[in-house]
Design a protein around this motif. Structure first.
Motif, PDB file in Angstrom:
ATOM      1  N   SER A   1       8.012   8.293  -5.326  1.00 21.57           N
ATOM      2  CA  SER A   1       9.220   9.090  -5.507  1.00 21.57           C
ATOM      3  C   SER A   1       9.881   9.291  -4.141  1.00 21.57           C
ATOM      4  CB  SER A   1       8.882  10.432  -6.161  1.00 21.57           C
ATOM      5  OG  SER A   1       7.997  11.176  -5.356  1.00 21.57           O
ATOM      6  N   LEU A   2      10.962  10.031  -4.124  1.00 20.52           N
ATOM      7  CA  LEU A   2      11.718  10.278  -2.897  1.00 20.52           C
ATOM      8  C   LEU A   2      10.796  10.776  -1.790  1.00 20.52           C
ATOM      9  CD1 LEU A   2      14.706  10.100  -2.083  1.00 20.52           C
ATOM     10  CD2 LEU A   2      14.869  12.540  -2.534  1.00 20.52           C
ATOM     11  N   GLY A   3      10.878  10.158  -0.614  1.00 21.26           N
ATOM     12  CA  GLY A   3      10.064  10.542   0.528  1.00 21.26           C
ATOM     13  C   GLY A   3       8.763   9.775   0.661  1.00 21.26           C
ATOM     14  N   ALA A   4       8.400   8.989  -0.346  1.00 25.49           N
ATOM     15  CA  ALA A   4       7.164   8.204  -0.284  1.00 25.49           C
ATOM     16  C   ALA A   4       7.220   7.221   0.879  1.00 25.49           C
ATOM     17  CB  ALA A   4       6.944   7.445  -1.592  1.00 25.49           C
ATOM     18  N   VAL A   5       6.073   6.992   1.494  1.00 27.46           N
ATOM     19  CA  VAL A   5       5.968   5.984   2.553  1.00 27.46           C
ATOM     20  C   VAL A   5       5.181   4.806   1.991  1.00 27.46           C
ATOM     21  CG1 VAL A   5       5.095   5.443   4.860  1.00 27.46           C
ATOM     22  CG2 VAL A   5       6.114   7.693   4.401  1.00 27.46           C
ATOM     23  N   ARG A   6       5.834   3.641   2.000  1.00 25.70           N
ATOM     24  CA  ARG A   6       5.234   2.417   1.484  1.00 25.70           C
ATOM     25  C   ARG A   6       5.012   1.454   2.643  1.00 25.70           C
ATOM     26  NH1 ARG A   6       8.642   0.898  -3.880  1.00 25.70           N
ATOM     27  NH2 ARG A   6      10.100   0.043  -2.379  1.00 25.70           N
ATOM     28  N   VAL A   7       3.888   0.755   2.617  1.00 30.15           N
ATOM     29  CA  VAL A   7       3.557  -0.223   3.652  1.00 30.15           C
ATOM     30  C   VAL A   7       3.506  -1.600   3.008  1.00 30.15           C
ATOM     31  CG1 VAL A   7       1.889  -0.932   5.413  1.00 30.15           C
ATOM     32  CG2 VAL A   7       2.225   1.506   4.918  1.00 30.15           C
ATOM     33  N   PHE A   8       4.320  -2.511   3.538  1.00 31.71           N
ATOM     34  CA  PHE A   8       4.342  -3.891   3.064  1.00 31.71           C
ATOM     35  C   PHE A   8       3.847  -4.784   4.198  1.00 31.71           C
ATOM     36  CE2 PHE A   8       7.707  -1.833   0.550  1.00 31.71           C
ATOM     37  CZ  PHE A   8       7.285  -2.172  -0.724  1.00 31.71           C
ATOM     38  N   ARG A   9       2.884  -5.647   3.889  1.00 38.18           N
ATOM     39  CA  ARG A   9       2.345  -6.552   4.901  1.00 38.18           C
ATOM     40  C   ARG A   9       2.759  -7.987   4.579  1.00 38.18           C
ATOM     41  NH1 ARG A   9      -1.241  -2.503   4.784  1.00 38.18           N
ATOM     42  NH2 ARG A   9      -1.991  -1.729   6.780  1.00 38.18           N
TER      43      ARG A   9
ATOM     44  N   GLU B   1       0.862  -1.184   0.000  1.00 40.52           N
ATOM     45  CA  GLU B   1       0.000   0.000   0.000  1.00 40.52           C
ATOM     46  C   GLU B   1       0.898   1.234   0.000  1.00 40.52           C
ATOM     47  OE1 GLU B   1      -2.637   2.408   3.330  1.00 40.52           O
ATOM     48  OE2 GLU B   1      -2.311   0.262   3.589  1.00 40.52           O
ATOM     49  N   LEU B   2       0.559   2.212  -0.823  1.00 36.59           N
ATOM     50  CA  LEU B   2       1.264   3.489  -0.792  1.00 36.59           C
ATOM     51  C   LEU B   2       0.536   4.351   0.227  1.00 36.59           C
ATOM     52  CD1 LEU B   2       3.470   5.355  -1.915  1.00 36.59           C
ATOM     53  CD2 LEU B   2       1.809   6.099  -3.644  1.00 36.59           C
ATOM     54  N   GLU B   3       1.174   4.571   1.386  1.00 37.40           N
ATOM     55  CA  GLU B   3       0.547   5.350   2.456  1.00 37.40           C
ATOM     56  C   GLU B   3       0.551   6.831   2.137  1.00 37.40           C
ATOM     57  OE1 GLU B   3       2.112   6.503   6.738  1.00 37.40           O
ATOM     58  OE2 GLU B   3       1.315   4.448   6.748  1.00 37.40           O
ATOM     59  N   SER B   4       1.688   7.315   1.649  1.00 37.79           N
ATOM     60  CA  SER B   4       1.760   8.720   1.256  1.00 37.79           C
ATOM     61  C   SER B   4       2.756   8.871   0.112  1.00 37.79           C
ATOM     62  CB  SER B   4       2.133   9.617   2.436  1.00 37.79           C
ATOM     63  OG  SER B   4       3.395   9.287   2.952  1.00 37.79           O
ATOM     64  N   PRO B   5       2.403   9.681  -0.883  1.00 35.11           N
ATOM     65  CA  PRO B   5       3.280   9.856  -2.040  1.00 35.11           C
ATOM     66  C   PRO B   5       4.529  10.656  -1.683  1.00 35.11           C
ATOM     67  CG  PRO B   5       1.380  11.302  -2.223  1.00 35.11           C
ATOM     68  CD  PRO B   5       1.163  10.453  -1.002  1.00 35.11           C
TER      69      PRO B   5
END
Length: 146
Positions: free
Chosen positions: A50-58, A39-43
């Motif tokens: 891109s740089l700074g994105a927060v990704r969530v892996f479950r 899930e892409l929590e925040s772009p």
């Protein structure tokens, strides 16, 4: 508590650009790694992953939140763990190097265990997991690149 280090490699016949494209696309990770969902929590600053994105892996009941901190097209992707595991100061650098046999994927991580005495256990568990990721990435990239 000491710093724990992980350093694994895998080689693929795919060119660096194909490998990098898979790394940048978080939605592809469940297809080539033990990760269950993305899930892409925040772009990031330029939108998307891109740089700074927060990704969530479950994976199972564990949700790891990671921020992309360095992106060098076709060469490097780096991220830091924000939450999800009982470790701190986690950073991973995934470097891609083109050679005569294809692309070498070098996945290096460092971290500290939050609980004294558990660093070695976390290192062994994460080494196995990261080796599965690197190997799966190498295989998937080779098939995708044809």
């Amino acid at each position: 508590m000491g710093v724990q280090r992980i350093d694994v490699t895998a080689t693929t016949t795919a060119p660096p650009g194909a490998v990098y494209a898979l790394l940048r696309d978080g939605a592809s990770w469940p297809g080539w790694s033990p990760i269950g969902s993305f899930e892409l929590e925040s772009p990031g600053q330029d939108g998307g992953e891109s740089l700074g994105a927060v990704r969530v892996f479950r994976t199972g009941r564990v949700a790891s939140r990671e921020r992309l901190v360095e992106l060098v097209p076709d060469r490097r992707l780096s991220y830091v763990l924000l939450s999800g595991l009982a470790i701190e100061d986690y950073r991973a650098d995934i470097d891609l190097a083109e050679g005569p046999d294809g692309t070498t994927i070098r996945w290096r991580s460092s971290f500290r265990a939050k609980v004294p005495g558990f660093g070695g256990l976390y290192r062994r568990t994460l080494t196995k997991f990261i080796q599965q990721c690197a190997g799966g990435l190498a295989e998937h990239a080779a098939v995708a690149a044809g």
